[in-house]
Design an enzyme around this catalytic site. Structure first.
Site, PDB file in Angstrom:
ATOM      1  N   ASP A  36       0.811  -1.219   0.000  1.00  0.00           N
ATOM      2  CA  ASP A  36       0.000   0.000   0.000  1.00  0.00           C
ATOM      3  C   ASP A  36       0.849   1.274   0.000  1.00  0.00           C
ATOM      4  O   ASP A  36       0.403   2.330   0.411  1.00  0.00           O
ATOM      5  CB  ASP A  36      -0.980  -0.014   1.183  1.00  0.00           C
ATOM      6  CG  ASP A  36      -0.239  -0.147   2.509  1.00  0.00           C
ATOM      7  OD1 ASP A  36       0.983  -0.363   2.499  1.00  0.00           O
ATOM      8  OD2 ASP A  36      -0.913  -0.031   3.551  1.00  0.00           O
ATOM      9  N   HIS A 240      23.531   4.142 -18.542  1.00  0.00           N
ATOM     10  CA  HIS A 240      22.407   4.425 -17.631  1.00  0.00           C
ATOM     11  C   HIS A 240      22.610   3.790 -16.259  1.00  0.00           C
ATOM     12  O   HIS A 240      21.659   3.332 -15.634  1.00  0.00           O
ATOM     13  CB  HIS A 240      21.082   3.984 -18.268  1.00  0.00           C
ATOM     14  CG  HIS A 240      20.701   4.836 -19.438  1.00  0.00           C
ATOM     15  ND1 HIS A 240      19.885   4.411 -20.466  1.00  0.00           N
ATOM     16  CD2 HIS A 240      21.047   6.098 -19.759  1.00  0.00           C
ATOM     17  CE1 HIS A 240      19.764   5.369 -21.360  1.00  0.00           C
ATOM     18  NE2 HIS A 240      20.455   6.404 -20.960  1.00  0.00           N
ATOM     19  N   ASP A 257      25.966  12.339 -13.130  1.00  0.00           N
ATOM     20  CA  ASP A 257      24.945  12.914 -14.011  1.00  0.00           C
ATOM     21  C   ASP A 257      23.713  13.104 -13.147  1.00  0.00           C
ATOM     22  O   ASP A 257      23.056  12.132 -12.776  1.00  0.00           O
ATOM     23  CB  ASP A 257      24.674  11.932 -15.170  1.00  0.00           C
ATOM     24  CG  ASP A 257      23.691  12.498 -16.196  1.00  0.00           C
ATOM     25  OD1 ASP A 257      22.996  13.480 -15.879  1.00  0.00           O
ATOM     26  OD2 ASP A 257      23.614  11.928 -17.309  1.00  0.00           O
ATOM     27  N   ASP A 268      19.992  19.176 -16.128  1.00  0.00           N
ATOM     28  CA  ASP A 268      20.624  17.899 -16.499  1.00  0.00           C
ATOM     29  C   ASP A 268      22.119  18.168 -16.685  1.00  0.00           C
ATOM     30  O   ASP A 268      22.525  18.683 -17.724  1.00  0.00           O
ATOM     31  CB  ASP A 268      19.968  17.407 -17.798  1.00  0.00           C
ATOM     32  CG  ASP A 268      20.463  16.036 -18.227  1.00  0.00           C
ATOM     33  OD1 ASP A 268      21.197  15.386 -17.456  1.00  0.00           O
ATOM     34  OD2 ASP A 268      20.117  15.614 -19.355  1.00  0.00           O
ATOM     35  N   HIS A 347      26.502   7.700 -28.120  1.00  0.00           N
ATOM     36  CA  HIS A 347      25.199   8.382 -28.032  1.00  0.00           C
ATOM     37  C   HIS A 347      25.267   9.710 -28.777  1.00  0.00           C
ATOM     38  O   HIS A 347      26.321  10.106 -29.268  1.00  0.00           O
ATOM     39  CB  HIS A 347      24.781   8.577 -26.569  1.00  0.00           C
ATOM     40  CG  HIS A 347      25.776   9.333 -25.726  1.00  0.00           C
ATOM     41  ND1 HIS A 347      25.956  10.687 -25.822  1.00  0.00           N
ATOM     42  CD2 HIS A 347      26.647   8.909 -24.775  1.00  0.00           C
ATOM     43  CE1 HIS A 347      26.884  11.069 -24.955  1.00  0.00           C
ATOM     44  NE2 HIS A 347      27.332  10.011 -24.318  1.00  0.00           N
ATOM     45  N   HIS A 351      19.951  16.548 -26.227  1.00  0.00           N
ATOM     46  CA  HIS A 351      18.496  16.420 -26.405  1.00  0.00           C
ATOM     47  C   HIS A 351      17.836  17.704 -25.928  1.00  0.00           C
ATOM     48  O   HIS A 351      18.445  18.506 -25.205  1.00  0.00           O
ATOM     49  CB  HIS A 351      17.973  15.222 -25.597  1.00  0.00           C
ATOM     50  CG  HIS A 351      18.490  15.195 -24.175  1.00  0.00           C
ATOM     51  ND1 HIS A 351      17.911  15.920 -23.167  1.00  0.00           N
ATOM     52  CD2 HIS A 351      19.564  14.574 -23.611  1.00  0.00           C
ATOM     53  CE1 HIS A 351      18.588  15.723 -22.038  1.00  0.00           C
ATOM     54  NE2 HIS A 351      19.610  14.916 -22.285  1.00  0.00           N
ATOM     55  N   HIS A 358      14.400  14.351 -21.023  1.00  0.00           N
ATOM     56  CA  HIS A 358      14.485  14.205 -22.482  1.00  0.00           C
ATOM     57  C   HIS A 358      13.196  14.826 -22.998  1.00  0.00           C
ATOM     58  O   HIS A 358      12.176  14.167 -23.119  1.00  0.00           O
ATOM     59  CB  HIS A 358      14.601  12.730 -22.885  1.00  0.00           C
ATOM     60  CG  HIS A 358      15.870  12.113 -22.388  1.00  0.00           C
ATOM     61  ND1 HIS A 358      16.054  10.771 -22.265  1.00  0.00           N
ATOM     62  CD2 HIS A 358      17.042  12.687 -21.990  1.00  0.00           C
ATOM     63  CE1 HIS A 358      17.281  10.533 -21.797  1.00  0.00           C
ATOM     64  NE2 HIS A 358      17.891  11.680 -21.622  1.00  0.00           N
ATOM     65  N   GLU A 381      26.335  17.197 -24.489  1.00  0.00           N
ATOM     66  CA  GLU A 381      26.926  16.218 -23.579  1.00  0.00           C
ATOM     67  C   GLU A 381      27.729  15.117 -24.280  1.00  0.00           C
ATOM     68  O   GLU A 381      27.375  13.952 -24.234  1.00  0.00           O
ATOM     69  CB  GLU A 381      25.816  15.570 -22.746  1.00  0.00           C
ATOM     70  CG  GLU A 381      24.620  15.041 -23.534  1.00  0.00           C
ATOM     71  CD  GLU A 381      23.598  14.355 -22.619  1.00  0.00           C
ATOM     72  OE1 GLU A 381      23.998  13.471 -21.844  1.00  0.00           O
ATOM     73  OE2 GLU A 381      22.404  14.706 -22.705  1.00  0.00           O
ATOM     74  N   TYR A 385      33.778   6.571 -23.672  1.00  0.00           N
ATOM     75  CA  TYR A 385      33.633   5.441 -22.763  1.00  0.00           C
ATOM     76  C   TYR A 385      34.483   4.301 -23.334  1.00  0.00           C
ATOM     77  O   TYR A 385      34.153   3.759 -24.397  1.00  0.00           O
ATOM     78  CB  TYR A 385      32.156   5.024 -22.660  1.00  0.00           C
ATOM     79  CG  TYR A 385      31.235   6.217 -22.508  1.00  0.00           C
ATOM     80  CD1 TYR A 385      30.926   6.724 -21.249  1.00  0.00           C
ATOM     81  CD2 TYR A 385      30.712   6.875 -23.634  1.00  0.00           C
ATOM     82  CE1 TYR A 385      30.119   7.846 -21.109  1.00  0.00           C
ATOM     83  CE2 TYR A 385      29.904   7.997 -23.508  1.00  0.00           C
ATOM     84  CZ  TYR A 385      29.612   8.474 -22.248  1.00  0.00           C
ATOM     85  OH  TYR A 385      28.811   9.590 -22.121  1.00  0.00           O
ATOM     86  N   ARG A 403      31.966  11.989 -19.315  1.00  0.00           N
ATOM     87  CA  ARG A 403      30.957  12.788 -20.026  1.00  0.00           C
ATOM     88  C   ARG A 403      30.943  14.164 -19.376  1.00  0.00           C
ATOM     89  O   ARG A 403      31.134  14.279 -18.169  1.00  0.00           O
ATOM     90  CB  ARG A 403      29.558  12.134 -19.932  1.00  0.00           C
ATOM     91  CG  ARG A 403      28.464  12.924 -20.627  1.00  0.00           C
ATOM     92  CD  ARG A 403      27.165  12.141 -20.876  1.00  0.00           C
ATOM     93  NE  ARG A 403      26.501  11.714 -19.664  1.00  0.00           N
ATOM     94  CZ  ARG A 403      26.472  10.474 -19.214  1.00  0.00           C
ATOM     95  NH1 ARG A 403      27.083   9.510 -19.902  1.00  0.00           N
ATOM     96  NH2 ARG A 403      25.867  10.156 -18.087  1.00  0.00           N
ATOM     97  N   GLU A 405      28.382  17.501 -19.472  1.00  0.00           N
ATOM     98  CA  GLU A 405      27.051  17.887 -19.959  1.00  0.00           C
ATOM     99  C   GLU A 405      26.620  19.228 -19.376  1.00  0.00           C
ATOM    100  O   GLU A 405      26.644  19.422 -18.158  1.00  0.00           O
ATOM    101  CB  GLU A 405      26.025  16.808 -19.543  1.00  0.00           C
ATOM    102  CG  GLU A 405      24.591  17.175 -19.883  1.00  0.00           C
ATOM    103  CD  GLU A 405      23.598  16.062 -19.587  1.00  0.00           C
ATOM    104  OE1 GLU A 405      23.835  15.270 -18.660  1.00  0.00           O
ATOM    105  OE2 GLU A 405      22.577  16.003 -20.298  1.00  0.00           O
TER     106      GLU A 405
HETATM  107  N1  GLY Z   1      20.486  12.360 -17.623  1.00  0.00           N
HETATM  108  C1  GLY Z   1      20.097  11.784 -18.822  1.00  0.00           C
HETATM  109  C2  GLY Z   1      20.812  12.341 -19.957  1.00  0.00           C
HETATM  110  O1  GLY Z   1      21.825  12.967 -19.773  1.00  0.00           O
HETATM  111  O2  GLY Z   1      20.374  12.281 -21.067  1.00  0.00           O
HETATM  112 MN    MN Z   2      22.386  13.836 -17.988  1.00  0.00          MN
HETATM  113 MN    MN Z   3      21.155  14.682 -20.885  1.00  0.00          MN
END
Ligand code: GLY
Ligand code: MN
Ligand code: MN
Length: 436
Positions: A36, A240, A257, A268, A347, A351, A358, A381, A385, A403, A405
């Site tokens: 619950d 991720h 991140d 982000d 990647h 975005h 996103h 970003e 890797y 990374r 960003e």
């Molecule tokens: N935190 C997700 C991305 O950087 O796209």
């Molecule tokens: Mn991010």
């Molecule tokens: Mn991002």
């Protein structure tokens, strides 16, 4: 966000829906976590964008030029016992008085009332496929109206995606939205600085995560915009990664991140820094390459330039850099054409950013990458890797994940980086960590 802003958005939406048509959108639902216990409630971004109404079990209906009122909100009735146990909720009166609905009805009555509202309308706009109950209900209601056709009523003949209109609106941020995004960005940047300063070898990744959350909340923002990634060493190569449960080792890099949410708007940010406070020579070389790619990509943010230029620029810088460092071998144009960089940079450059991390909005229009316009917000970003088991590269590179960003607003003349509050040059990072 002021009510006037939501009102303006509804007006803009009504103008696009057009007379004789109708739009329907449902709220998010409470979701069970276990037995619950529910997950914390987060309103659906589209629903909140139009209503500012932060309750589950709600449904908004928009009928341009309806004499009795254009905006109808179905919601939970006020219940004293519920208020005592679960807290405040607007009720039907609140829906009209505080949230600008022209009319409000109990959510329990929506199935009785909706068919009548759909009668004789031309098009029904709704978020197709997002809420299977609403999808199903709309089809049922249309069928029901058709069975009444001998009384002279007609059923809408067209179902149209509401997102198409709404997401184009959401892509362009107003001054009020930019203000909220700036606050999310500033708070998040401070949280990253705190995490850099508190990080010590031997801590668990989630203990560094706690420093971010502590900072966001202390600064007045309750929620994170998405689950934070705190990834030490080779964990940073899992794009991720959210386990955040490994011990942080001296000599490794730590990739964070994380972003806070401010009144439904996300920041982000990613930063990568050495756990010991000093980059090793190999870490330094790869880090500088990612930073060079990021800075060159940000320079491509300007109204009129295609969205993809930033990505292409980062790919060029990264490919050339990987050749120089010996991770790739061959001619740069050919390596780019064959997408060899994707082994290490798999990647895209970023975005759209907004209420959803996103965020919504098309990236291509008529098959072409769309041109940037003022008011758009996006992330830049790039990352590198290098898998631990990558036998084609020298051992010193293996297991490094980096990374960087930032969140970037497209302005009239170029861009504004919203997340400059957290440093990213090697010298700045090393000095901030010594001061921690
Ligand atoms: N935190 C997700 C991305 O950087 O796209
Ligand atoms: Mn991010
Ligand atoms: Mn991002």
């Amino acid at each position: 966000m002021k009510q006037a802003e939501f009102k303006r958005r509804r007006k803009q939406l009504m103008a696009q829906i057009g007379k004789n048509n109708i739009a329907i959108i449902s709220s998010a639902a409470m979701r069970p976590r276990n037995r619950d216990v529910d997950y914390p409630f987060r309103q659906d971004s589209d629903f909140y964008y139009l209503t500012g109404f932060n309750e589950p079990d709600s449904l908004a209906v928009f009928i341009p030029e309806r004499k009795e009122g254009e905006y109808i909100l179905f919601c939970r009735e006020f219940d004293e016992k519920k208020a005592l146990w679960e807290g405040a909720h607007a009720g039907l009166e609140g829906a009209t008085q505080d949230y600008g609905a022209d009319d409000s009805f109990p959510i329990t009555d929506f199935a009785d009332i909706l068919p009548g509202l759909l009668e004789n309308k031309g098009k029904v706009f709704y978020p197709m496929g997002r809420d299977s109950e609403l999808d199903h209900n709309i089809l049922e209601w249309l069928l029901h109206i058709r069975t009444q056709s001998r009384t002279g009523v007609t059923a809408p003949g067209e179902l149209v995606s509401l997102e198409h209109i709404l997401h184009e609106m959401r892509l362009f941020k107003s001054a009020a939205e930019i203000q909220l995004m700036k606050r999310a960005a500033e708070v998040s940047a401070k949280g990253h600085v705190r995490a850099m300063q508190k990080c010590q070898p031997g801590m668990f990744e989630y203990q560094v995560e706690s420093e971010l959350i502590y900072s966001f909340m202390r600064q007045g923002l309750r929620a994170v915009a998405y689950p934070s990634i705190v990834a030490g060493g080779k964990n940073a190569c899992v794009l991720h990664y959210t386990e955040n449960d490994a011990k942080i080792k001296r000599g490794d890099l730590l990739l964070i991140d994380a972003g806070a949410e401010c009144d439904h708007y996300a920041a982000d940010i990613t930063r990568t820094f050495p756990v010991s406070g000093r980059f090793s020579p190999a870490q330094k070389q790869l880090y500088q390459l990612v930073l060079d790619a990021q800075l060159s990509a940000i320079e491509q943010i300007k109204p009129g330039l295609p969205w993809n230029l930033a990505h292409e620029t980062a790919v060029e810088v990264i490919t050339a850099g990987l050749v120089e460092l010996g991770l790739l071998k061959g001619r740069i144009p050919k390596l780019i054409k064959d997408e060899k960089y994707k082994q290490f940079f798999m990647h895209r450059i970023g975005h759209w950013l907004g209420m959803d991390v996103h965020d919504v909005g098309d990236y291509k229009v008529d098959g072409e990458w769309r041109a940037l316009e003022p008011g758009m917000v996006l992330t830049i970003e790039p990352g590198l890797y290098i898998p631990v088991n990558c036998k084609t590269v020298d051992k010193k590179w293996q297991g490094i994940g980096i990374r960087i960003e930032d969140d970037v607003l497209v302005t009239k003349n170029g861009y504004e980086v919203l997340t400059n509050g957290v440093p990213k040059t090697i010298a700045e990072i090393e000095s901030i960590m010594q001061a921690g």
